[in-house]
Motif scaffolding. Structure first.
Motif, PDB file in Angstrom:
ATOM      1  N   GLY A 189       0.788  -1.233   0.000  1.00  0.00           N
ATOM      2  CA  GLY A 189       0.000   0.000   0.000  1.00  0.00           C
ATOM      3  C   GLY A 189       0.815   1.275   0.000  1.00  0.00           C
ATOM      4  N   ARG A 190       2.047   1.227  -0.504  1.00  0.00           N
ATOM      5  CA  ARG A 190       2.918   2.402  -0.511  1.00  0.00           C
ATOM      6  C   ARG A 190       3.082   2.908  -1.946  1.00  0.00           C
ATOM      7  N   ARG A 191       2.790   4.170  -2.115  1.00  0.00           N
ATOM      8  CA  ARG A 191       2.859   4.791  -3.435  1.00  0.00           C
ATOM      9  C   ARG A 191       4.283   5.254  -3.714  1.00  0.00           C
ATOM     10  N   GLY A 192       4.758   4.956  -4.916  1.00  0.00           N
ATOM     11  CA  GLY A 192       6.065   5.415  -5.335  1.00  0.00           C
ATOM     12  C   GLY A 192       5.935   6.384  -6.494  1.00  0.00           C
ATOM     13  N   VAL A 193       6.662   7.496  -6.429  1.00  0.00           N
ATOM     14  CA  VAL A 193       6.609   8.520  -7.477  1.00  0.00           C
ATOM     15  C   VAL A 193       8.016   8.765  -8.006  1.00  0.00           C
ATOM     16  N   LEU A 194       8.164   8.672  -9.323  1.00  0.00           N
ATOM     17  CA  LEU A 194       9.438   8.956  -9.981  1.00  0.00           C
ATOM     18  C   LEU A 194       9.413  10.371 -10.536  1.00  0.00           C
ATOM     19  N   ARG A 195      10.457  11.135 -10.228  1.00  0.00           N
ATOM     20  CA  ARG A 195      10.567  12.511 -10.731  1.00  0.00           C
ATOM     21  C   ARG A 195      11.801  12.641 -11.608  1.00  0.00           C
ATOM     22  N   LEU A 196      11.633  13.331 -12.714  1.00  0.00           N
ATOM     23  CA  LEU A 196      12.717  13.652 -13.638  1.00  0.00           C
ATOM     24  C   LEU A 196      12.893  15.165 -13.648  1.00  0.00           C
ATOM     25  N   ASN A 197      14.065  15.617 -13.245  1.00  0.00           N
ATOM     26  CA  ASN A 197      14.346  17.052 -13.155  1.00  0.00           C
ATOM     27  C   ASN A 197      13.248  17.786 -12.388  1.00  0.00           C
ATOM     28  N   GLY A 198      12.792  17.131 -11.308  1.00  0.00           N
ATOM     29  CA  GLY A 198      11.827  17.742 -10.406  1.00  0.00           C
ATOM     30  C   GLY A 198      10.372  17.532 -10.757  1.00  0.00           C
ATOM     31  N   GLU A 199      10.076  16.992 -11.940  1.00  0.00           N
ATOM     32  CA  GLU A 199       8.693  16.798 -12.377  1.00  0.00           C
ATOM     33  C   GLU A 199       8.306  15.323 -12.292  1.00  0.00           C
ATOM     34  N   ALA A 200       7.121  15.051 -11.738  1.00  0.00           N
ATOM     35  CA  ALA A 200       6.643  13.670 -11.661  1.00  0.00           C
ATOM     36  C   ALA A 200       6.394  13.133 -13.068  1.00  0.00           C
ATOM     37  N   ASN A 222       6.093   9.361 -13.518  1.00  0.00           N
ATOM     38  CA  ASN A 222       5.415   8.067 -13.437  1.00  0.00           C
ATOM     39  C   ASN A 222       5.243   7.711 -11.973  1.00  0.00           C
ATOM     40  N   GLU A 223       4.349   6.780 -11.714  1.00  0.00           N
ATOM     41  CA  GLU A 223       4.134   6.324 -10.342  1.00  0.00           C
ATOM     42  C   GLU A 223       3.580   4.915 -10.347  1.00  0.00           C
ATOM     43  N   GLY A 224       3.599   4.298  -9.181  1.00  0.00           N
ATOM     44  CA  GLY A 224       3.063   2.954  -9.028  1.00  0.00           C
ATOM     45  C   GLY A 224       2.899   2.648  -7.557  1.00  0.00           C
ATOM     46  N   MET A 225       2.340   1.489  -7.256  1.00  0.00           N
ATOM     47  CA  MET A 225       2.110   1.063  -5.886  1.00  0.00           C
ATOM     48  C   MET A 225       2.954  -0.165  -5.572  1.00  0.00           C
ATOM     49  N   SER A 226       3.398  -0.247  -4.329  1.00  0.00           N
ATOM     50  CA  SER A 226       4.213  -1.395  -3.929  1.00  0.00           C
ATOM     51  C   SER A 226       3.449  -2.707  -4.063  1.00  0.00           C
ATOM     52  N   ASP A 227       2.115  -2.645  -4.009  1.00  0.00           N
ATOM     53  CA  ASP A 227       1.302  -3.848  -4.161  1.00  0.00           C
ATOM     54  C   ASP A 227       1.456  -4.489  -5.535  1.00  0.00           C
ATOM     55  N   GLU A 228       1.902  -3.705  -6.534  1.00  0.00           N
ATOM     56  CA  GLU A 228       2.067  -4.255  -7.879  1.00  0.00           C
ATOM     57  C   GLU A 228       3.182  -5.299  -7.936  1.00  0.00           C
ATOM     58  N   VAL A 229       4.075  -5.281  -6.961  1.00  0.00           N
ATOM     59  CA  VAL A 229       5.210  -6.211  -6.927  1.00  0.00           C
ATOM     60  C   VAL A 229       4.747  -7.527  -6.299  1.00  0.00           C
TER      61      VAL A 229
END
Length: 267
Positions: free
Chosen positions: A187-198, A200-207
Motif C-alpha cells: 500500500g505504498r505509493r512510489g513517485v518517480l521525478r525527472l528534473n523535479g517533475e513527476a 510516473n508512479e506505481g504502488m508497492s502492491d504491484e510487486v
C-alpha cells in the motif's frame, strides 16, 4: 549440440567487452532448443558469467528480482519473475551519479530494496513464516541500473535475460530506515521525478502483491538451487515504475511513502 554453460558465459563476457547489441546467447541453438529456452540451464550460464565478472574478487552484495509486476512482464514479453546477482562494487549510495558513455543503453528501474536480517538466511528457515522484523531489518527506495545493450524487446525470453545476469548493472540505495514497527510494505505509493517533475508512479502492491513476496520467491528459488539468502544482503524487489532509459543531463528522484528518496544524476 548445445554449447556448455562455460563457453556461453565467456561469449557473454566477450559481447559485453565489445559493447555488442544484445541478442539471445541461445540464438545458435538448434531449432527445438530455440523454441523452448531452458531457464534452468540459463541460470547455470548466469553462475559462470557472474564468476567471470567476479574475477577481480568482487563478492555478491545481494540479488535483484525482476519482472515482478504486470507492467514489466508485458514490457519484456516474459510472464515469470527472474533473478540476478548484485556485485558489491556495483552498489552505490544516494545521491549517486552515472555516465551514459559507460553503457550501451542504460535503463533505470524504480524499486523498493530490503536488507536481510541476521538469522534470516539460516538453512531450513521458512522465510514465509518469519514476521517482517525477523526477515528484514532495513528498507529503502532504490534504483536498479539495467544494461539491456539495446535489446529488441519483441525478441526476448526469460532464458536470454537470465543468462545475462538478468541485465543487472548496479543498485543505487536510498537512505535506509529500520523496519522497526512497520507492519507491512504494501500500500505504498512510489513517485518517480525527472528534473523535479513527476513522470510516473506505481504502488508497492504491484510487486507480486507485496514486495515481501519477491523475497519469498527469491528464497525459494535459491533453495531449489542449493543456496540461501545471507544476513546483510540487499534484495531489490522489482520495478514499481517501468524502465526509463537515461540521457545525459537528467536528474532522477524516486520516493516511496514513508521512505526517503533515492537520487541519481546522469552525465
Amino acid at each position: 549440440m548445445r554449447q556448455g554453460a562455460e563457453d556461453l558465459a565467456l561469449e557473454l563476457a566477450r559481447r559485453h567487452a565489445a559493447r555488442a547489441t544484445f541478442t539471445s546467447i541461445f540464438d545458435d541453438a538448434d531449432a527445438a532448443e530455440a523454441a523452448t529456452p531452458d531457464v534452468a540451464f540459463a541460470y547455470e550460464v548466469q553462475d559462470r558469467f557472474v564468476a567471470e565478472l567476479s574475477r577481480s574478487g568482487a563478492q555478491a552484495a545481494g540479488y535483484k528480482v525482476g519482472l515482478t509486476t504486470t507492467r514489466m512482464q508485458q514490457m519484456c514479453g516474459v510472464n515469470e519473475p527472474i533473478s540476478g546477482v548484485v556485485l558489491g562494487p556495483r552498489v552505490l549510495r544516494s545521491p549517486a551519479s552515472v555516465k551514459t558513455a559507460d553503457y550501451v543503453r542504460l535503463g533505470l528501474e524504480s524499486e523498493m530494496a530490503v536488507r536481510i536480517a541476521p538469522g534470516a538466511g539460516r538453512t531450513g528457515v521458512e522465510l514465509q513464516d518469519l514476521p517482517l522484523r525477523h526477515l528484514i531489518d532495513q528498507v529503502c527506495a532504490a534504483f536498479e541500473l539495467v544494461e539491456d545493450s539495446g535489446a529488441d524487446y519483441g525478441r526476448l525470453s526469460a532464458a536470454s535475460i537470465v543468462a545475462d545476469n538478468s541485465w543487472n548493472a548496479g543498485l543505487v540505495l536510498g537512505p535506509p530506515i529500520a523496519v522497526g514497527g512497520l507492519a507491512h510494505l504494501r500500500g505504498r505509493r512510489g513517485v518517480l521525478r525527472l528534473n523535479g517533475e513527476a513522470v510516473n508512479e506505481g504502488m508497492s502492491d504491484e510487486v507480486l502483491g507485496d514486495p515481501l513476496n519477491a523475497v519469498h520467491w527469491l528464497a525459494s528459488h535459491l533453495r531449489r538451487r542449493g543456496r540461501a539468502l545471507q544476513p546483510g544482503q540487499w534484495v531489490s524487489t522489482g520495478a514499481i515504475v517501468p524502465t526509463r532509459f537515461l540521457a545525459a543531463g537528467e536528474a532522477y528522484a524516486f520516493e516511496i511513502d514513508g521512505l526517503p528518496p533515492v537520487e541519481l544524476s546522469v552525465s
